[in-house]
Design a protein around this motif. Structure first.
Motif, PDB file in Angstrom:
ATOM      1  N   HIS A 153       0.817  -1.214   0.000  1.00  0.00           N
ATOM      2  CA  HIS A 153       0.000   0.000   0.000  1.00  0.00           C
ATOM      3  C   HIS A 153       0.852   1.268   0.000  1.00  0.00           C
ATOM      4  CE1 HIS A 153      -3.806  -2.060   0.521  1.00  0.00           C
ATOM      5  NE2 HIS A 153      -3.209  -2.833   1.402  1.00  0.00           N
ATOM      6  N   SER A 154       2.059   1.212   0.566  1.00  0.00           N
ATOM      7  CA  SER A 154       2.875   2.423   0.665  1.00  0.00           C
ATOM      8  C   SER A 154       3.282   2.953  -0.707  1.00  0.00           C
ATOM      9  CB  SER A 154       4.111   2.179   1.534  1.00  0.00           C
ATOM     10  OG  SER A 154       4.936   1.199   0.950  1.00  0.00           O
ATOM     11  N   ASN A 155       3.396   2.072  -1.720  1.00  0.00           N
ATOM     12  CA  ASN A 155       3.716   2.558  -3.071  1.00  0.00           C
ATOM     13  C   ASN A 155       2.718   2.055  -4.120  1.00  0.00           C
ATOM     14  OD1 ASN A 155       4.491  -0.079  -3.677  1.00  0.00           O
ATOM     15  ND2 ASN A 155       6.639   0.325  -3.271  1.00  0.00           N
ATOM     16  N   ASN A 156       1.617   1.477  -3.661  1.00  0.00           N
ATOM     17  CA  ASN A 156       0.544   1.001  -4.547  1.00  0.00           C
ATOM     18  C   ASN A 156       1.066   0.146  -5.694  1.00  0.00           C
ATOM     19  OD1 ASN A 156      -1.705   2.129  -3.174  1.00  0.00           O
ATOM     20  ND2 ASN A 156      -1.078   4.125  -3.928  1.00  0.00           N
ATOM     21  N   ALA A 157       1.826  -0.889  -5.325  1.00  0.00           N
ATOM     22  CA  ALA A 157       2.372  -1.804  -6.325  1.00  0.00           C
ATOM     23  C   ALA A 157       2.103  -3.239  -5.900  1.00  0.00           C
ATOM     24  CB  ALA A 157       3.879  -1.589  -6.477  1.00  0.00           C
ATOM     25  N   ILE A 158       1.896  -4.088  -6.891  1.00  0.00           N
ATOM     26  CA  ILE A 158       1.763  -5.516  -6.621  1.00  0.00           C
ATOM     27  C   ILE A 158       3.025  -6.197  -7.139  1.00  0.00           C
ATOM     28  CG2 ILE A 158       0.502  -6.020  -8.764  1.00  0.00           C
ATOM     29  CD1 ILE A 158      -1.112  -8.093  -7.034  1.00  0.00           C
ATOM     30  N   THR A 159       3.557  -7.119  -6.333  1.00  0.00           N
ATOM     31  CA  THR A 159       4.784  -7.809  -6.711  1.00  0.00           C
ATOM     32  C   THR A 159       4.584  -9.312  -6.623  1.00  0.00           C
ATOM     33  OG1 THR A 159       5.625  -7.637  -4.452  1.00  0.00           O
ATOM     34  CG2 THR A 159       6.318  -5.928  -5.999  1.00  0.00           C
ATOM     35  N   PHE A 160       5.344 -10.018  -7.436  1.00  0.00           N
ATOM     36  CA  PHE A 160       5.344 -11.476  -7.457  1.00  0.00           C
ATOM     37  C   PHE A 160       6.781 -11.928  -7.248  1.00  0.00           C
ATOM     38  CE2 PHE A 160       1.796 -10.003  -9.880  1.00  0.00           C
ATOM     39  CZ  PHE A 160       0.772 -10.899  -9.646  1.00  0.00           C
ATOM     40  N   GLY A 161       6.971 -12.938  -6.420  1.00  0.00           N
ATOM     41  CA  GLY A 161       8.324 -13.411  -6.157  1.00  0.00           C
ATOM     42  C   GLY A 161       8.423 -14.918  -6.253  1.00  0.00           C
ATOM     43  N   THR A 162       9.635 -15.397  -6.574  1.00  0.00           N
ATOM     44  CA  THR A 162       9.914 -16.828  -6.648  1.00  0.00           C
ATOM     45  C   THR A 162      11.292 -17.088  -6.068  1.00  0.00           C
ATOM     46  OG1 THR A 162      10.947 -16.648  -8.829  1.00  0.00           O
ATOM     47  CG2 THR A 162       8.570 -17.087  -8.789  1.00  0.00           C
ATOM     48  N   ASN A 163      11.670 -18.357  -5.977  1.00  0.00           N
ATOM     49  CA  ASN A 163      13.021 -18.772  -5.628  1.00  0.00           C
ATOM     50  C   ASN A 163      13.526 -18.134  -4.336  1.00  0.00           C
ATOM     51  OD1 ASN A 163      15.384 -20.186  -5.915  1.00  0.00           O
ATOM     52  ND2 ASN A 163      16.346 -18.638  -7.209  1.00  0.00           N
ATOM     53  N   GLY A 164      12.855 -18.469  -3.236  1.00  0.00           N
ATOM     54  CA  GLY A 164      13.281 -17.941  -1.951  1.00  0.00           C
ATOM     55  C   GLY A 164      12.743 -16.560  -1.654  1.00  0.00           C
ATOM     56  N   GLY A 165      11.746 -16.135  -2.388  1.00  0.00           N
ATOM     57  CA  GLY A 165      11.118 -14.850  -2.124  1.00  0.00           C
ATOM     58  C   GLY A 165      11.716 -13.681  -2.863  1.00  0.00           C
ATOM     59  N   SER A 166      12.521 -13.910  -3.893  1.00  0.00           N
ATOM     60  CA  SER A 166      13.092 -12.813  -4.676  1.00  0.00           C
ATOM     61  C   SER A 166      12.031 -12.232  -5.603  1.00  0.00           C
ATOM     62  CB  SER A 166      14.273 -13.309  -5.513  1.00  0.00           C
ATOM     63  OG  SER A 166      15.291 -13.802  -4.684  1.00  0.00           O
ATOM     64  N   GLU A 167      11.897 -10.907  -5.611  1.00  0.00           N
ATOM     65  CA  GLU A 167      10.923 -10.258  -6.475  1.00  0.00           C
ATOM     66  C   GLU A 167      11.278 -10.503  -7.935  1.00  0.00           C
ATOM     67  OE1 GLU A 167       9.700  -5.805  -7.761  1.00  0.00           O
ATOM     68  OE2 GLU A 167       9.817  -6.146  -5.605  1.00  0.00           O
ATOM     69  N   ARG A 168      10.289 -10.939  -8.727  1.00  0.00           N
ATOM     70  CA  ARG A 168      10.508 -11.215 -10.146  1.00  0.00           C
ATOM     71  C   ARG A 168       9.666 -10.336 -11.065  1.00  0.00           C
ATOM     72  NH1 ARG A 168      15.143 -13.762  -9.476  1.00  0.00           N
ATOM     73  NH2 ARG A 168      14.900 -15.625  -8.236  1.00  0.00           N
ATOM     74  N   LEU A 169       8.514  -9.857 -10.561  1.00  0.00           N
ATOM     75  CA  LEU A 169       7.623  -9.049 -11.393  1.00  0.00           C
ATOM     76  C   LEU A 169       6.966  -8.010 -10.504  1.00  0.00           C
ATOM     77  CD1 LEU A 169       5.481  -9.866 -14.273  1.00  0.00           C
ATOM     78  CD2 LEU A 169       4.191  -9.164 -12.283  1.00  0.00           C
ATOM     79  N   ARG A 170       6.824  -6.785 -11.031  1.00  0.00           N
ATOM     80  CA  ARG A 170       6.182  -5.697 -10.296  1.00  0.00           C
ATOM     81  C   ARG A 170       5.272  -4.934 -11.252  1.00  0.00           C
ATOM     82  NH1 ARG A 170       7.246  -2.021  -5.831  1.00  0.00           N
ATOM     83  NH2 ARG A 170       8.804  -3.556  -5.188  1.00  0.00           N
ATOM     84  N   ILE A 171       4.064  -4.646 -10.806  1.00  0.00           N
ATOM     85  CA  ILE A 171       3.162  -3.748 -11.513  1.00  0.00           C
ATOM     86  C   ILE A 171       2.994  -2.543 -10.604  1.00  0.00           C
ATOM     87  CG2 ILE A 171       0.892  -3.421 -12.567  1.00  0.00           C
ATOM     88  CD1 ILE A 171       0.745  -6.512 -12.812  1.00  0.00           C
ATOM     89  N   ASP A 172       3.430  -1.372 -11.066  1.00  0.00           N
ATOM     90  CA  ASP A 172       3.391  -0.202 -10.192  1.00  0.00           C
ATOM     91  C   ASP A 172       2.068   0.546 -10.324  1.00  0.00           C
ATOM     92  OD1 ASP A 172       3.534   1.551 -12.407  1.00  0.00           O
ATOM     93  OD2 ASP A 172       5.687   1.887 -12.169  1.00  0.00           O
ATOM     94  N   ALA A 173       1.935   1.620  -9.573  1.00  0.00           N
ATOM     95  CA  ALA A 173       0.685   2.382  -9.506  1.00  0.00           C
ATOM     96  C   ALA A 173       0.281   2.971 -10.849  1.00  0.00           C
ATOM     97  CB  ALA A 173       0.811   3.487  -8.462  1.00  0.00           C
TER      98      ALA A 173
END
Length: 150
Positions: free
Chosen positions: A113-133
């Protein structure tokens, strides 16, 4: 079977959604038991069930017929799951492999909510995809692989 108190606890009749075994003055709302299930009813309708396999159904009584059957939620009238967190926090769903410490996860879907972005992560929780506001999509952009948008 009637309600009885024994050295092993209190035994209630099985009941049903329309006539729960354990209820207050609202006699069609409460807890009921059946063959290898525990159910919860409101207004005479079953709302939640836990079956002998440990599957949980909300608005659904046949969880075993679904591929992912540990929690089955029957979504109608634009229903679904809502995760709530403060305006400066994030909430999401994490995926664990069942090994290591309880807070170890291998993947996630998270809304920040602080930057209104949704993120997806794999492989130990590393962010792989982000859709920003703004709707921009960044795929592994930290290593320069792909960025879509303005």
């Amino acid at each position: 079977m009637s309600t009885s108190i024994t050295a092993n606890g209190i035994n209630f009749p099985n009941g049903s959604a329309g006539t729960p075994s354990v209820a207050g003055s609202d006699t069609d709302t409460g807890l009921f038991y059946g063959t290898d299930i525990v159910g919860f009813a409101t207004g005479g309708s079953e709302r939640l069930r836990i079956d002998a396999s440990g599957y949980v159904g909300i608005g659904n009584t046949s969880m075993g017929s679904y591929h992912s059957k540990n929690l089955v939620i029957n979504s109608h009238d634009n229903g679904g799951i809502t995760l709530v967190s403060a305006a400066n926090e994030a909430s999401g769903i994490t995926f664990a492999d069942g090994t290591g410490t309880p807070d170890k996860y291998t993947g996630f879907i998270q809304y920040d909510h602080s930057n209104n972005a949704i993120t997806f992560g794999t492989n130990g929780g590393s962010e792989r995809l982000r859709i920003d506001a703004s709707g921009n999509i960044n795929i592994a952009n930290d290593s320069g692989k792909l960025q879509l948008g303005t």
